[in-house]
Design a protein around this motif. Sequence first.
Motif, PDB file in Angstrom:
ATOM      1  N   ASP A   1       0.871  -1.175   0.000  1.00  0.00           N
ATOM      2  CA  ASP A   1       0.000   0.000   0.000  1.00  0.00           C
ATOM      3  C   ASP A   1       0.909   1.227   0.000  1.00  0.00           C
ATOM      4  O   ASP A   1       1.613   1.473   0.977  1.00  0.00           O
ATOM      5  N   PRO A   2       0.923   2.010  -1.075  1.00  0.00           N
ATOM      6  CA  PRO A   2       1.898   3.107  -1.176  1.00  0.00           C
ATOM      7  C   PRO A   2       1.745   4.178  -0.104  1.00  0.00           C
ATOM      8  O   PRO A   2       2.683   4.928   0.163  1.00  0.00           O
ATOM      9  N   ASP A   3       0.571   4.266   0.508  1.00  0.00           N
ATOM     10  CA  ASP A   3       0.330   5.340   1.476  1.00  0.00           C
ATOM     11  C   ASP A   3       0.547   4.919   2.924  1.00  0.00           C
ATOM     12  O   ASP A   3       0.670   5.774   3.804  1.00  0.00           O
ATOM     13  N   MET A   4       0.573   3.606   3.186  1.00  0.00           N
ATOM     14  CA  MET A   4       0.584   3.150   4.575  1.00  0.00           C
ATOM     15  C   MET A   4       1.804   3.642   5.342  1.00  0.00           C
ATOM     16  O   MET A   4       1.698   4.085   6.491  1.00  0.00           O
ATOM     17  N   TRP A   5       2.982   3.572   4.743  1.00  0.00           N
ATOM     18  CA  TRP A   5       4.205   3.984   5.423  1.00  0.00           C
ATOM     19  C   TRP A   5       4.180   5.466   5.770  1.00  0.00           C
ATOM     20  O   TRP A   5       4.501   5.866   6.892  1.00  0.00           O
ATOM     21  N   ASN A   6       3.768   6.305   4.821  1.00  0.00           N
ATOM     22  CA  ASN A   6       3.722   7.736   5.094  1.00  0.00           C
ATOM     23  C   ASN A   6       2.734   8.063   6.202  1.00  0.00           C
ATOM     24  O   ASN A   6       3.014   8.890   7.081  1.00  0.00           O
ATOM     25  N   HIS A   7       1.574   7.408   6.202  1.00  0.00           N
ATOM     26  CA  HIS A   7       0.592   7.637   7.270  1.00  0.00           C
ATOM     27  C   HIS A   7       1.145   7.179   8.617  1.00  0.00           C
ATOM     28  O   HIS A   7       0.941   7.839   9.640  1.00  0.00           O
ATOM     29  N   PHE A   8       1.840   6.041   8.603  1.00  0.00           N
ATOM     30  CA  PHE A   8       2.420   5.508   9.837  1.00  0.00           C
ATOM     31  C   PHE A   8       3.414   6.502  10.431  1.00  0.00           C
ATOM     32  O   PHE A   8       3.373   6.792  11.635  1.00  0.00           O
ATOM     33  N   VAL A   9       4.304   7.020   9.588  1.00  0.00           N
ATOM     34  CA  VAL A   9       5.318   7.965  10.083  1.00  0.00           C
ATOM     35  C   VAL A   9       4.676   9.269  10.527  1.00  0.00           C
ATOM     36  O   VAL A   9       5.052   9.840  11.572  1.00  0.00           O
ATOM     37  N   ASP A  10       3.700   9.756   9.769  1.00  0.00           N
ATOM     38  CA  ASP A  10       3.019  10.996  10.169  1.00  0.00           C
ATOM     39  C   ASP A  10       2.367  10.841  11.543  1.00  0.00           C
ATOM     40  O   ASP A  10       2.461  11.732  12.394  1.00  0.00           O
ATOM     41  N   ASP A  11       1.701   9.705  11.754  1.00  0.00           N
ATOM     42  CA  ASP A  11       1.057   9.473  13.057  1.00  0.00           C
ATOM     43  C   ASP A  11       2.094   9.423  14.180  1.00  0.00           C
ATOM     44  O   ASP A  11       1.853   9.934  15.282  1.00  0.00           O
ATOM     45  N   ALA A  12       3.244   8.802  13.894  1.00  0.00           N
ATOM     46  CA  ALA A  12       4.306   8.712  14.904  1.00  0.00           C
ATOM     47  C   ALA A  12       4.855  10.101  15.239  1.00  0.00           C
ATOM     48  O   ALA A  12       5.090  10.426  16.412  1.00  0.00           O
ATOM     49  N   HIS A  13       5.049  10.931  14.214  1.00  0.00           N
ATOM     50  CA  HIS A  13       5.561  12.279  14.443  1.00  0.00           C
ATOM     51  C   HIS A  13       4.578  13.131  15.242  1.00  0.00           C
ATOM     52  O   HIS A  13       4.981  14.019  16.012  1.00  0.00           O
ATOM     53  N   ASN A  14       3.281  12.870  15.067  1.00  0.00           N
ATOM     54  CA  ASN A  14       2.257  13.652  15.757  1.00  0.00           C
ATOM     55  C   ASN A  14       1.926  13.102  17.142  1.00  0.00           C
ATOM     56  O   ASN A  14       1.177  13.726  17.890  1.00  0.00           O
ATOM     57  N   TYR A  15       2.474  11.941  17.451  1.00  0.00           N
ATOM     58  CA  TYR A  15       2.196  11.294  18.744  1.00  0.00           C
ATOM     59  C   TYR A  15       3.071  11.933  19.821  1.00  0.00           C
ATOM     60  O   TYR A  15       4.241  12.253  19.588  1.00  0.00           O
ATOM     61  N   SER A  16       2.523  12.087  21.001  1.00  0.00           N
ATOM     62  CA  SER A  16       3.261  12.766  22.071  1.00  0.00           C
ATOM     63  C   SER A  16       4.296  11.872  22.734  1.00  0.00           C
ATOM     64  O   SER A  16       5.111  12.355  23.529  1.00  0.00           O
ATOM     65  N   GLY A  17       4.270  10.597  22.410  1.00  0.00           N
ATOM     66  CA  GLY A  17       5.231   9.673  23.000  1.00  0.00           C
ATOM     67  C   GLY A  17       6.128   9.017  21.960  1.00  0.00           C
ATOM     68  O   GLY A  17       6.486   9.631  20.955  1.00  0.00           O
ATOM     69  N   ILE A  18       6.485   7.759  22.231  1.00  0.00           N
ATOM     70  CA  ILE A  18       7.396   7.005  21.375  1.00  0.00           C
ATOM     71  C   ILE A  18       6.612   5.923  20.639  1.00  0.00           C
ATOM     72  O   ILE A  18       5.729   5.282  21.213  1.00  0.00           O
ATOM     73  N   THR A  19       6.916   5.712  19.377  1.00  0.00           N
ATOM     74  CA  THR A  19       6.287   4.663  18.576  1.00  0.00           C
ATOM     75  C   THR A  19       7.290   3.552  18.323  1.00  0.00           C
ATOM     76  O   THR A  19       8.453   3.815  17.989  1.00  0.00           O
ATOM     77  N   VAL A  20       6.846   2.305  18.487  1.00  0.00           N
ATOM     78  CA  VAL A  20       7.673   1.139  18.186  1.00  0.00           C
ATOM     79  C   VAL A  20       7.156   0.508  16.911  1.00  0.00           C
ATOM     80  O   VAL A  20       5.959   0.241  16.773  1.00  0.00           O
ATOM     81  N   CYS A  21       8.045   0.258  15.980  1.00  0.00           N
ATOM     82  CA  CYS A  21       7.714  -0.384  14.709  1.00  0.00           C
ATOM     83  C   CYS A  21       8.598  -1.619  14.575  1.00  0.00           C
ATOM     84  O   CYS A  21       9.829  -1.526  14.693  1.00  0.00           O
ATOM     85  N   SER A  22       7.990  -2.787  14.334  1.00  0.00           N
ATOM     86  CA  SER A  22       8.766  -4.025  14.318  1.00  0.00           C
ATOM     87  C   SER A  22       8.398  -4.905  13.129  1.00  0.00           C
ATOM     88  O   SER A  22       7.259  -5.342  12.990  1.00  0.00           O
ATOM     89  N   SER A  23       9.367  -5.148  12.281  1.00  0.00           N
ATOM     90  CA  SER A  23       9.241  -6.130  11.206  1.00  0.00           C
ATOM     91  C   SER A  23      10.626  -6.590  10.807  1.00  0.00           C
ATOM     92  O   SER A  23      11.502  -5.771  10.485  1.00  0.00           O
ATOM     93  N   GLU A  24      10.828  -7.910  10.793  1.00  0.00           N
ATOM     94  CA  GLU A  24      12.122  -8.462  10.413  1.00  0.00           C
ATOM     95  C   GLU A  24      12.448  -8.235   8.949  1.00  0.00           C
ATOM     96  O   GLU A  24      13.600  -8.369   8.537  1.00  0.00           O
ATOM     97  N   PHE A  25      11.440  -7.866   8.159  1.00  0.00           N
ATOM     98  CA  PHE A  25      11.692  -7.647   6.736  1.00  0.00           C
ATOM     99  C   PHE A  25      12.477  -6.370   6.473  1.00  0.00           C
ATOM    100  O   PHE A  25      13.106  -6.229   5.424  1.00  0.00           O
ATOM    101  N   PHE A  26      12.451  -5.419   7.415  1.00  0.00           N
ATOM    102  CA  PHE A  26      13.238  -4.197   7.225  1.00  0.00           C
ATOM    103  C   PHE A  26      14.713  -4.521   7.002  1.00  0.00           C
ATOM    104  O   PHE A  26      15.413  -3.803   6.276  1.00  0.00           O
ATOM    105  N   ALA A  27      15.211  -5.599   7.630  1.00  0.00           N
ATOM    106  CA  ALA A  27      16.631  -5.939   7.518  1.00  0.00           C
ATOM    107  C   ALA A  27      17.028  -6.312   6.102  1.00  0.00           C
ATOM    108  O   ALA A  27      18.211  -6.317   5.768  1.00  0.00           O
ATOM    109  N   GLU A  28      16.047  -6.648   5.245  1.00  0.00           N
ATOM    110  CA  GLU A  28      16.346  -7.015   3.866  1.00  0.00           C
ATOM    111  C   GLU A  28      16.514  -5.794   2.960  1.00  0.00           C
ATOM    112  O   GLU A  28      16.796  -5.934   1.767  1.00  0.00           O
ATOM    113  N   SER A  29      16.345  -4.605   3.501  1.00  0.00           N
ATOM    114  CA  SER A  29      16.396  -3.391   2.685  1.00  0.00           C
ATOM    115  C   SER A  29      17.755  -3.209   2.034  1.00  0.00           C
ATOM    116  O   SER A  29      18.793  -3.468   2.646  1.00  0.00           O
ATOM    117  N   SER A  30      17.733  -2.738   0.811  1.00  0.00           N
ATOM    118  CA  SER A  30      18.971  -2.353   0.141  1.00  0.00           C
ATOM    119  C   SER A  30      19.471  -1.044   0.736  1.00  0.00           C
ATOM    120  O   SER A  30      18.774  -0.393   1.529  1.00  0.00           O
TER     121      SER A  30
END
Length: 382
Positions: free
Chosen positions: A79-108
């Motif tokens: 979903d091309p929009d999901m990541w941007n919405h996720f980060v926007d929500d995290a930036h607007n949150y008054s606390g800390i956001t945890v994001c966890s997926s083992e697939f991130f490690a496969e990034s180039s």
Amino acid sequence: MPKPAEVGPLALTPGSIVLHIGVHKTGTTAIQSALANSRAELAALGIAYPGSLQAHRLVASSAMNRRLGWRVGGAPPPDPDMWNHFVDDAHNYSGITVCSSEFFAESSDEIAEGIIQRIGLGRVHVVLTLRNLARILPSAWQQILKSGYATGYELWLEQVFAAEVTEPKPQTFWNRHRHDQVVQRWAGLVGPENMTVIVVDDTDPDDIYRNFETLLGIPSDTLFNRRVESANRSMTLEEAEFLRHLNLSVGGGPGWKVYGNAAHDSLIKGMIERRRPAQLESRMLTPQWALDRAADLASTYVEAIRDSGVHVVGNLDVLSQRYQAPPTISDAEPTSMPISAAISAILGAMDGFRSSEDQSRPKRLKKRVKKLQVALRSKGRS
């Protein structure tokens, strides 16, 4: 063996993201389950673990702009929009956001750079869980059996440790498990001070919860008390060979497509989760040559990780510890499996067929209604 290093809570500002990037087969499912089960408690402490799913695979898929996973029939498109919405929500949150997926490690390099740029250097702390490479080998082979793979364990090991790796599955393995390169890639982007490596020690599997609690600065036992005894256990030798031969019989991944994801996934889930293997059942054994090769490679990874300057929780030497296989390992394939395992697999498949049938009924009804509407409209025009 030295105790894990003392670690303090991360110094993060509101709107920051703790990005747990894996890697695969290092207790990721366990910690993700605990985080998901603790959503309400974490929120009260000013920490968000967004969504309703156990892990953030779909978020990672969006961030990486690629399908992820091993599901027969293909994983969902990003979903091309999901990541941007996720980060926007995290930036607007008054606390800390945890994001966890083992697939991130496969990034180039390029994709990882884009991910960090989107979060912002001042807002991110990368966490990487690592485990002894030799311990990962049988788990990784069993995982690809679930995608319809039918190559035997030792042949797969030969492909993995070949001088020139050409097979797709072994290439995927090294994309995930060149641990030195994963550390260097992400530390180079965020700085070693903004990256933590947690060593997962098989002799103390519960320590991962304590380490995450301390990193996040939350009360002891917040995650530990909400852990789930892992349902994603390793298969016995008999179960693994049963699945491998079943894959051969249906024609591998493409052959499974005619049965649908529900039947395929439920068969495997039923066999693994419906029962606890007896002590007499055979466990997977890795030949000594592969254990030695894994230890040799891991020792170079450990030195590179030490040199990187990232914060390390635990004893890095655990990652390159040498293991000994029995003097002889039989290469004879099992000719039988416990009746309880076969029944569990069959019951799982039956559940999958039933679920698939239940889901397809509304679709069939919708098609019939649509046909009727078309017929009525045609009749009205005549």
